[in-house]
Scaffold this motif. Sequence first.
Motif, mmCIF file in Angstrom:
data_model
loop_
_atom_site.group_PDB
_atom_site.id
_atom_site.type_symbol
_atom_site.label_atom_id
_atom_site.label_comp_id
_atom_site.label_asym_id
_atom_site.label_seq_id
_atom_site.Cartn_x
_atom_site.Cartn_y
_atom_site.Cartn_z
ATOM 1 N N GLY A 7 -9.130 -1.756 -13.505
ATOM 2 C CA GLY A 7 -8.826 -2.816 -12.558
ATOM 3 C C GLY A 7 -7.392 -3.297 -12.587
ATOM 4 N N GLY A 15 -3.673 -0.130 -8.380
ATOM 5 C CA GLY A 15 -4.261 0.336 -7.133
ATOM 6 C C GLY A 15 -4.371 1.852 -7.066
ATOM 7 N N GLU A 35 -7.544 -6.426 -7.484
ATOM 8 C CA GLU A 35 -8.163 -6.821 -6.215
ATOM 9 C C GLU A 35 -8.068 -8.327 -5.963
ATOM 10 O OE1 GLU A 35 -9.270 -4.705 -3.895
ATOM 11 O OE2 GLU A 35 -8.616 -3.092 -5.211
ATOM 12 N N ASN A 36 -7.828 -9.110 -6.999
ATOM 13 C CA ASN A 36 -7.737 -10.561 -6.868
ATOM 14 C C ASN A 36 -6.371 -10.922 -6.278
ATOM 15 O OD1 ASN A 36 -7.545 -13.334 -7.149
ATOM 16 N ND2 ASN A 36 -8.367 -13.365 -9.232
ATOM 17 N N LYS A 37 -6.369 -11.335 -5.043
ATOM 18 C CA LYS A 37 -5.116 -11.612 -4.333
ATOM 19 C C LYS A 37 -4.390 -12.846 -4.876
ATOM 20 C CE LYS A 37 -5.991 -8.385 -1.252
ATOM 21 N NZ LYS A 37 -5.721 -7.059 -1.630
ATOM 22 N N ASN A 97 -7.959 -8.812 -12.082
ATOM 23 C CA ASN A 97 -7.866 -7.424 -11.656
ATOM 24 C C ASN A 97 -6.998 -7.339 -10.414
ATOM 25 O OD1 ASN A 97 -9.580 -7.418 -9.150
ATOM 26 N ND2 ASN A 97 -11.078 -8.188 -10.627
ATOM 27 N N ARG A 142 0.855 -1.184 0.000
ATOM 28 C CA ARG A 142 0.000 0.000 0.000
ATOM 29 C C ARG A 142 0.897 1.241 0.000
ATOM 30 N NH1 ARG A 142 -5.081 -0.611 0.857
ATOM 31 N NH2 ARG A 142 -5.449 1.386 1.825
#
Length: 179
Positions: free
Chosen positions: A76, A79, A151-153, A149, A29
Amino acid sequence: MMRDHQVVFCAVASAFAAVAALWDIRTRRIPNLLCATAFAAGLLLHFGLDGWQGMLTALAAGMLAGGVFLLFFIAGGMGGGDVKIVAGIAALAGFSQLPYFLIFTGIAGGVMAVMLIVRHGVFRSTFKNLTVLMGHHARRGLTPHKELNVENKSTLRLPYGVAIAAGALFTLYLNGSRS
């Protein structure tokens, strides 16, 4: 604008980008406070050294770079922290450095992606996913793919803050070598 100012702008941008890269590596992050501080510092630094015109062109650089990266976020593929820090770093580097910064960042991101693919041996699945994504975006525009995307870990992801830092450092090097 004096050449010395360009080196100062790029040096400060590189310092912020390096902090963002380290943060991105450690936590995946990039903090909003760091992004906002970089953007504000860019505006204030340009205002202090080049007046209102410098501040307005720094604002334009940040908005343009952020807008370009916002498209990848909407699709997507990136971040929100990456979008915000690239806007801050662009505001710091300034409008005249924006093409170099964006090109160097893109090249660094591409090299990092290839290294990640090689390291994990996922050539075939990466090519398949790339064709799936191109078809998806051709049909649905910038809407994120339901599985492929950021968000898909479970997908391979890279800390793009490192590519942004590399872009800033290469831009600084370019400016330093021209002084």
